[in-house]
Motif scaffolding. Structure first.
Motif, PDB file in Angstrom:
ATOM      1  N   GLY A   1      11.790 -11.184  -1.542  1.00 32.29           N
ATOM      2  CA  GLY A   1      11.344 -12.372  -2.269  1.00 32.29           C
ATOM      3  C   GLY A   1       9.845 -12.501  -2.342  1.00 32.29           C
ATOM      4  N   CYS A   2       9.110 -11.632  -1.659  1.00 31.58           N
ATOM      5  CA  CYS A   2       7.644 -11.678  -1.711  1.00 31.58           C
ATOM      6  C   CYS A   2       7.180 -11.122  -3.054  1.00 31.58           C
ATOM      7  CB  CYS A   2       7.057 -10.858  -0.563  1.00 31.58           C
ATOM      8  SG  CYS A   2       5.270 -10.748  -0.618  1.00 31.58           S
ATOM      9  N   VAL A   3       6.469 -11.911  -3.815  1.00 34.86           N
ATOM     10  CA  VAL A   3       6.087 -11.518  -5.177  1.00 34.86           C
ATOM     11  C   VAL A   3       5.247 -10.251  -5.176  1.00 34.86           C
ATOM     12  CG1 VAL A   3       4.822 -12.218  -7.245  1.00 34.86           C
ATOM     13  CG2 VAL A   3       6.221 -13.888  -6.024  1.00 34.86           C
ATOM     14  N   ALA A   4       4.274 -10.164  -4.258  1.00 36.50           N
ATOM     15  CA  ALA A   4       3.393  -8.988  -4.236  1.00 36.50           C
ATOM     16  C   ALA A   4       4.177  -7.716  -3.949  1.00 36.50           C
ATOM     17  CB  ALA A   4       2.295  -9.174  -3.192  1.00 36.50           C
ATOM     18  N   VAL A   5       5.132  -7.789  -3.007  1.00 38.33           N
ATOM     19  CA  VAL A   5       5.942  -6.620  -2.662  1.00 38.33           C
ATOM     20  C   VAL A   5       6.863  -6.257  -3.832  1.00 38.33           C
ATOM     21  CG1 VAL A   5       7.722  -5.715  -1.122  1.00 38.33           C
ATOM     22  CG2 VAL A   5       5.843  -7.086  -0.198  1.00 38.33           C
ATOM     23  N   ALA A   6       7.483  -7.273  -4.434  1.00 39.58           N
ATOM     24  CA  ALA A   6       8.360  -7.012  -5.586  1.00 39.58           C
ATOM     25  C   ALA A   6       7.592  -6.385  -6.735  1.00 39.58           C
ATOM     26  CB  ALA A   6       9.025  -8.316  -6.030  1.00 39.58           C
ATOM     27  N   ASN A   7       6.359  -6.844  -6.966  1.00 40.98           N
ATOM     28  CA  ASN A   7       5.522  -6.240  -8.018  1.00 40.98           C
ATOM     29  C   ASN A   7       5.218  -4.778  -7.707  1.00 40.98           C
ATOM     30  OD1 ASN A   7       5.448  -8.611  -9.460  1.00 40.98           O
ATOM     31  ND2 ASN A   7       3.420  -9.236  -8.730  1.00 40.98           N
ATOM     32  N   SER A   8       4.982  -4.491  -6.427  1.00 36.75           N
ATOM     33  CA  SER A   8       4.732  -3.102  -6.026  1.00 36.75           C
ATOM     34  C   SER A   8       5.969  -2.242  -6.220  1.00 36.75           C
ATOM     35  CB  SER A   8       4.290  -3.052  -4.560  1.00 36.75           C
ATOM     36  OG  SER A   8       3.057  -3.702  -4.387  1.00 36.75           O
ATOM     37  N   LEU A   9       7.147  -2.803  -5.960  1.00 42.16           N
ATOM     38  CA  LEU A   9       8.395  -2.073  -6.215  1.00 42.16           C
ATOM     39  C   LEU A   9       8.562  -1.791  -7.701  1.00 42.16           C
ATOM     40  CD1 LEU A   9      10.837  -3.928  -3.782  1.00 42.16           C
ATOM     41  CD2 LEU A   9      10.274  -1.487  -3.708  1.00 42.16           C
ATOM     42  N   LEU A  10       8.275  -2.786  -8.532  1.00 41.32           N
ATOM     43  CA  LEU A  10       8.333  -2.586  -9.990  1.00 41.32           C
ATOM     44  C   LEU A  10       7.440  -1.426 -10.404  1.00 41.32           C
ATOM     45  CD1 LEU A  10       8.151  -6.153 -11.626  1.00 41.32           C
ATOM     46  CD2 LEU A  10       9.963  -4.464 -11.897  1.00 41.32           C
TER      47      LEU A  10
ATOM     48  N   ASN B   1       0.813  -1.221   0.000  1.00 43.43           N
ATOM     49  CA  ASN B   1       0.000   0.000   0.000  1.00 43.43           C
ATOM     50  C   ASN B   1       0.843   1.266   0.000  1.00 43.43           C
ATOM     51  OD1 ASN B   1      -3.168  -0.265   0.332  1.00 43.43           O
ATOM     52  ND2 ASN B   1      -2.233  -2.059   1.296  1.00 43.43           N
ATOM     53  N   VAL B   2       1.908   1.285   0.795  1.00 45.20           N
ATOM     54  CA  VAL B   2       2.720   2.505   0.830  1.00 45.20           C
ATOM     55  C   VAL B   2       3.474   2.670  -0.488  1.00 45.20           C
ATOM     56  CG1 VAL B   2       4.849   1.538   1.841  1.00 45.20           C
ATOM     57  CG2 VAL B   2       4.215   3.910   2.273  1.00 45.20           C
ATOM     58  N   LEU B   3       3.902   1.569  -1.105  1.00 45.86           N
ATOM     59  CA  LEU B   3       4.569   1.664  -2.406  1.00 45.86           C
ATOM     60  C   LEU B   3       3.596   2.129  -3.488  1.00 45.86           C
ATOM     61  CD1 LEU B   3       6.795  -1.542  -2.249  1.00 45.86           C
ATOM     62  CD2 LEU B   3       7.614   0.826  -2.394  1.00 45.86           C
ATOM     63  N   SER B   4       2.341   1.728  -3.355  1.00 48.53           N
ATOM     64  CA  SER B   4       1.318   2.216  -4.288  1.00 48.53           C
ATOM     65  C   SER B   4       1.157   3.730  -4.168  1.00 48.53           C
ATOM     66  CB  SER B   4      -0.009   1.515  -4.004  1.00 48.53           C
ATOM     67  OG  SER B   4      -1.039   2.054  -4.800  1.00 48.53           O
TER      68      SER B   4
END
Length: 785
Positions: A178-187, A150-153
């Protein structure tokens, strides 16, 4: 209610909690849950655990007020109680109440903070979401996966890259990379914040990737224009979703590679799992529209009908745009009329205007415009531009006035469009009013508006104001601005200043384009700088790597021919790597007339007529050359040939703006309501200038008549009548601005020099090729025109 599922003993709180969960899963379970609550109250059970379950039940049953009331009635509350009530307020969108509840919490855990971060992010209050996350870290609370996403969003939405990088450091420190959801948010955060390189690094370091990971990377490459890399990523994917295909199709479409977009669509149709959605078909129809490919567009339309996808919103607008751009504007219009739901968007409306513009009929487009529910500035501008492009200047001005009165504030495109009307009409008065409007609206910082102002002032005869506007935008000048000013100076006979400005442009490091060189060659032509023009012609190719176009070649031919270097002009034509066009031959023909060379004139006219058999100017110029050389029989043959072929001679006329009205005059004009006063003034001027030494140039009358009649015709040329009218209609010392559709003749040019001196006024005449500034007996062209 619980079906056959085993339930805890009826005497425990667990039974009631189990029953409430069953109520939430059952249709109409809210009423049953309330009955359970009543039963619990009767039984006297009131454990914190059970009350928390009831608060949660009311939250999930969309009864936040009941949840809140029950929460505040609880005698004892634990952290779960507070978090449940907090979640209820956040989910109902009551963020002020949620914040108040959060501030009153005796203890907070990761769930409390994350609930607030997520709530602010979901409601678009991204700054508060980030501040809440930072507060969470300040209190030493461990963020969860949900906190980070959420904060990355929020960081992505605000494009605050520095904050996003700090969050990334927390992610790495806590071992959540390594968490896919967090990595996707970073992307998502990195590419939306403009750091594509780090986004790539994050992607390549991911040990596990979801389809969303691949889609994010493809979207990144598409949005940064790196379509080849996007395609490589797409081909490496083992599983593709409709989002994957849509990213590729939309990416190629939005980057002008429409054929490749359609090829991806063809491949998508072969996929046995993924099916096109409305977003897919919207992009495909856009590609068909851009390519004006009606057949595949119709096939998509048939697919929409056959599959009953439902054609509304963006898809319906794209369908209408496709038909408009493919020439079936009536079909597009019928779609608009048949749909009760369509709200024509700007792109669709613009395509309708363009479609009707091609037909030269803007009345249906105006009906669509008038019927639109919402008019934004772009739709107003599209309608105004449609009028401008079709020469309906009065309609454009009237609609602009209506926009100022009832519509949105004009933007820079609107002002540039309406200024082009003033340029075409050479209406300085209207142009100054638009300039004032632009100043009031703060649009004079716009490059497009300033460029339009330069052109407007130049074409309206005020080169001083054109230069003033140019000098005021010294910090934001672009190639177009420099080019506009260079051309303006050249057209006003200020060739030396034009060339000097070009040299300044090069010193400033501004790269000229092909239009800039047209202006420079024009400047050299108007003042006879042949050698300099030749130098720039080579410099354009060798230094700036600009291949000459027909316009450049025509300018060079005109440069040689006007200087009397007719043989050199012919040699230049012979060595051209491309066939000369009508403009090039027209330049040679015009020079043949000036230098009275009938043989060359005949050859140039024949070449010109071979390209355009109905060019009236070619017949007229050739006949005039023969007449000027006393070859009356040859001239008569040309006029007869012109008549036999049904070619009509272009009539010369002049016009002048007086008190916001345009007054047009032809040769020997007798239609003006003030004709007696005009002819009286014209006769007086003719008499006065002859007294001061003016000798009529009877050679300018290309008819075999006596000199007295020639003088009478000369005294009533359209520009002389326009000047006479302007003199009786304006205060003394006022500058006169006369416009003419053809080149000014020798006699008028000489006469106006004398007139400017005896009436003590500046007279500015715009003919078909340039401006002449007459002042105190001389002309800015220095008689080289």
């Amino acid at each position: 209610m619980a079906g056959s599922c085993a339930a805890p003993p009826a005497s425990t709180s667990d039974f009631y909690a189990f029953t409430l969960q069953a109520c939430l899963r059952s249709p109409g379970g809210e009423a049953a849950g309330r009955s359970v609550h009543a039963q619990v109250i009767k039984s006297g059970l009131s454990s914190v655990y059970l009350m928390n379950n009831f608060v949660n039940f009311y939250c999930q049953s969309s009864s936040p007020s009941d949840a809140g009331r029950l929460f505040w009635e609880m005698p004892v509350r634990n952290i779960f109680s507070w978090n449940t009530a907090l979640s209820a307020q956040v989910n109902s969108g009551c963020l002020p109440a949620a914040q108040d509840l959060f501030d009153r919490m005796p203890m907070r855990d990761s769930v409390s903070w994350t609930t607030m971060v997520a709530g602010y992010n979901r409601m678009g209050r991204y700054g508060e979401a980030i501040r809440m996350f930072l507060g969470m870290r300040w209190e030493g609370i461990m963020p969860s996966q949900f906190s980070f996403t959420n904060v990355l969003s929020s960081c992505a939405a605000l494009r605050v890259l520095d904050v996003g990088r700090k969050v990334h450091s927390f992610v790495v420190k806590l071992g959540m990379s390594g968490c896919v959801a967090v990595a996707n948010s970073l992307l998502n955060m990195y590419y939306k914040s403009g750091d594509a390189r780090t986004a790539e690094i994050v992607f390549h370091r991911m040990s596990l990737r979801s389809v969303s990971s691949w889609n994010a990377m493809i979207t990144l490459y598409v949005q940064t224009g790196r379509l080849d890399l996007a395609q490589i990523q797409f081909e490496e994917m083992t599983d593709r979703s409709v989002v994957s295909w849509n990213a590729m199709i939309a990416g190629f479409n939005q980057n002008g590679r429409d054929l490749e977009a359609l090829e991806f669509f063809r491949l998508m149709l072969k996929d046995l799992i993924v099916r096109p959605d409305n977003f897919t078909l919207t992009s495909v129809l856009s590609a068909c529209a851009n390519l004006e490919m009606l057949r595949p567009g119709k096939q998509v339309h048939a697919h929409i009908i056959r599959t009953q996808l439902g054609c509304s919103g963006p898809l319906e607008n794209s369908l209408i745009s496709m038909y408009s751009k493919c020439g079936m504007v009536q079909t597009a219009h019928r779609l608009v009329e048949r749909s009760a739901s369509v709200n024509v968007n700007v792109i669709t409306f613009t395509s309708l205007v363009e479609g009707y513009s091609k037909l030269g009929d803007l009345k249906p487009a105006r009906r669509v415009f008038d019927s639109m529910k919402h008019h934004d500035v772009i739709s107003w501008t599209a309608m105004i531009v449609g009028y401008v492009q079709n020469g309906f200047y009065d309609d454009a001005i009237e609609l602009f006035r209506l926009m100022l009165q009832d519509g949105p504030r004009p933007n820079n495109y609107t002002l540039a469009a309406i200024l082009s009307v003033c340029s075409s009409l050479a209406s300085l008065h209207h142009g100054k009013q638009i300039h004032s409007t632009a100043i009031r609206m703060g649009q004079t910082v716009s490059v497009s508006v300033n460029n339009a102002l330069i052109t407007m002032y130049s074409k309206s005869g005020s080169i001083v104001w054109a230069r003033r506007v140019f000098d005021q935008i010294c910090l934001s000048r672009e190639t177009v601005s420099w080019t506009s000013m260079i051309i303006a100076l050249a057209q006003h006979g200020l060739g030396e200043e034009s060339v000097a400005l070009f040299e300044s442009m090069l010193l400033e490091g501004i790269e000229p384009d092909h239009i800039t060189f047209v202006g420079v060659f024009s400047a050299c032509t108007h003042i006879g700088l042949v050698e300099l023009g030749k130098k720039y012609f080579l410099q354009m190719q060798n230094t700036h790597k600009i291949e000459p176009t027909l316009s450049h070649y025509a300018c060079m031919i005109d440069l040689f021919a006007r200087a009397g270097l007719l043989s050199e002009a012919q040699d230049f034509i012979a060595k051209m790597p491309i066939q000369p066009d009508d403009v090039a031959w027209g330049a040679l023909l015009s020079a043949s007339k000036v230098h009275k060379n009938p043989e060359l004139a005949k050859m140039a006219a024949e070449k010109l007529l071979a390209i355009n058999p109905h060019n009236s100017g070619a017949y007229s110029a050739l006949a005039n050359v023969y007449s000027a050389c006393g070859m009356w029989e040859d001239a008569a043959k040309v006029w007869k040939l012109m008549k036999d072929r049904g070619v009509k001679k272009e009539q010369g006329f002049s016009w002048v703006h007086i008190k916001n009205k345009v007054h047009v005059f032809g040769v020997d004009d007798s239609l003006h309501p003030q004709r007696e006063a005009i002819y009286e003034m014209a006769a007086k001027i003719w008499k006065d200038i002859k007294k001061t030494g003016f000798i009529p140039d009877t050679d300018s009358v290309l008819h075999d008549i006596d000199d007295e009649l020639k003088e009478q015709l000369l005294s009533r040329h359209s520009e002389k009548l326009a000047i006479a009218f302007a003199l009786i209609s304006t205060p003394e010392k006022t500058t006169l601005r006369i416009m003419k559709n053809l080149r000014v003749c020798n006699d008028c040019h000489s006469a106006i020099k004398f007139i400017s001196k005896i009436v003590e006024r500046e007279i500015i005449v715009r003919d078909a090729t340039r401006f002449h500034h007459f002042r105190d007996g001389s002309c800015s062209c220095k008689d080289y025109w």
